[in-house]
Design a protein around this motif. Structure first.
Motif, mmCIF file in Angstrom:
data_model
loop_
_atom_site.group_PDB
_atom_site.id
_atom_site.type_symbol
_atom_site.label_atom_id
_atom_site.label_comp_id
_atom_site.label_asym_id
_atom_site.label_seq_id
_atom_site.Cartn_x
_atom_site.Cartn_y
_atom_site.Cartn_z
ATOM 1 N N ARG A 263 0.846 -1.173 0.055
ATOM 2 C CA ARG A 263 -0.115 0.007 0.161
ATOM 3 C C ARG A 263 1.063 1.448 0.064
ATOM 4 N NH1 ARG A 263 -5.454 1.001 1.573
ATOM 5 N NH2 ARG A 263 -5.456 -1.370 2.190
ATOM 6 N N THR A 264 0.481 2.288 -0.635
ATOM 7 C CA THR A 264 1.148 3.520 -0.542
ATOM 8 C C THR A 264 0.197 4.632 -1.016
ATOM 9 O OG1 THR A 264 3.035 4.689 -1.564
ATOM 10 C CG2 THR A 264 1.610 3.754 -3.259
ATOM 11 N N ILE A 265 0.737 5.998 -0.318
ATOM 12 C CA ILE A 265 0.023 7.163 -0.613
ATOM 13 C C ILE A 265 0.811 8.084 -1.324
ATOM 14 C CG2 ILE A 265 -1.122 8.990 0.593
ATOM 15 C CD1 ILE A 265 -1.902 7.036 2.498
ATOM 16 N N THR A 266 0.265 8.749 -2.317
ATOM 17 C CA THR A 266 0.904 9.885 -3.172
ATOM 18 C C THR A 266 -0.175 10.963 -3.314
ATOM 19 O OG1 THR A 266 2.096 10.584 -4.954
ATOM 20 C CG2 THR A 266 0.260 9.196 -5.396
ATOM 21 N N THR A 267 0.518 12.224 -3.809
ATOM 22 C CA THR A 267 -0.440 13.396 -3.989
ATOM 23 C C THR A 267 -0.115 13.874 -5.146
ATOM 24 O OG1 THR A 267 -0.067 13.967 -1.627
ATOM 25 C CG2 THR A 267 -0.675 15.570 -2.870
#
Length: 335
Positions: free
Chosen positions: A69-73
């Motif tokens: 899982r990852t989060i980016t913007t």
């Protein structure tokens, strides 16, 4: 003097035909590490008025039991990118005042990359819901847990090169959920890898019948048609592949070979040039370009294309033929 003798022309035309079978129909599945230094999943997020959606958080994770899982913007232009595993990826975008967007994209096969265009709709918007290519629609949302579990088992088997073992899991997933286009696509891959071309063709056709927006199914179907002497049928799915994945050089290279075989030489040259612009790594693209130009009586341009091929490949059996051809062109042009 003729630039190319009939005998040599026939031999090289045979090479062009052989190029269809030389293309790996199903590329080796890649590892779960992602690729291209964190850029294989790219997205463009915009509002309904087509303005970019800057600094919006995007969450991505793997489908199934994997814990990745990852989060980016998004940046100020509404663009984002991430290095994702070569698996089925889900994403979620939530922005204040806008409807949440969920998506699911299959990047399990080479070239293991995607470009998603995503529109954020205001919560009070009167615009109808029209899912983008990656947005989960009713079909995806209706996949049953038991069908999903069988699909995941099939995916794991394929990731471990157990293509025969994947087939019963994928068939069961389809039996549990007949509209499971992704399972039909993966079943087609497994069938191709186990030399069941006719069954694979049927599976891929069914996948496209259920969901037309599946670039890998379109690509594989086009290559199957080309390899089985149905070149006239290959152009349509390969054009659709190019529409769905416009940054993929494979689409343009395959179309170059198909249109050449159909004697559409200007189109073949254009597709070959597009593949080169998109960083096609197979030097054979220059051979297709050269022959397409030669058939248009553009000998000097063809010579340059052949020289590019020799720059990247000077030792293969094909290189000897190309060197002889360049020498004949030079003699014809007085160089």
């Amino acid at each position: 003097m003729r630039i190319l003798s009939c005998q040599k022309l026939a031999r090289n035309m045979a090479w062009i035909a052989l190029a269809f079978s030389a293309v790996p129909v199903v590329a080796q599945l890649q590892s779960d590490s992602g690729n291209e230094a964190g850029t294989n999943f790219q997205g463009v997020v915009r509002y309904e008025n087509n303005a970019p959606a800057p600094f919006v958080q995007v969450e991505l994770w793997t489908d199934g039991e994997s814990s990745w899982r990852t989060i980016t913007t998004t940046d100020r232009m509404g663009k984002f990118h991430a290095g994702v595993p070569c698996m089925i990826i889900q994403y979620k975008i939530e922005a204040p005042g806008y409807r949440p967007v969920w998506g699911r994209v299959d990047v399990s096969l080479n070239p293991c990359r995607t470009l998603e265009w995503i529109t954020l709709k205001a919560k009070n918007s009167n615009m109808p819901e029209v899912p983008a290519t990656g947005v989960i629609d009713g079909r995806i949302a209706s996949i049953t847990p038991d069908a999903r579990a069988e699909f995941d088992n099939g995916q794991r088997a394929i990731n471990g090169d157990d293509f025969s073992g994947a087939i019963p899991h994928l068939q069961k997933a389809i039996a549990l959920y007949p509209k499971y286009a992704e399972a039909y696509q993966l079943l087609g891959v497994a069938q191709l890898k186990t030399n069941q071309a006719s069954q694979a063709e049927a599976s891929l056709l069914k996948a496209i019948e259920i969901e037309d927006r599946m670039p890998r199914s379109q690509y594989l179907l086009g290559v199957i048609y080309a390899r089985t002497n149905r070149v006239e049928m290959a152009e349509k799915p390969l054009n659709r592949f190019a529409e769905l994945d416009p940054q993929n050089p494979d689409a343009q290279f395959e179309l170059a070979k198909v249109t050449f075989a159909l004697h559409k030489f200007p189109e073949a040259a254009e597709h070959a040039r597009n593949a080169i612009k998109l960083k096609e790594t197979d030097p054979g693209v220059y051979v297709v370009l050269g022959y397409a130009l030669l058939r248009q009586k553009k000998a000097d341009d063809a010579r340059h294309a052949f020289q590019h091929f020799l720059k990247y490949d000077s030792t293969s059996p094909m290189a000897a033929d190309v060197k002889n051809l360049v020498a004949q062109i030079d003699q014809k042009l007085g160089k």
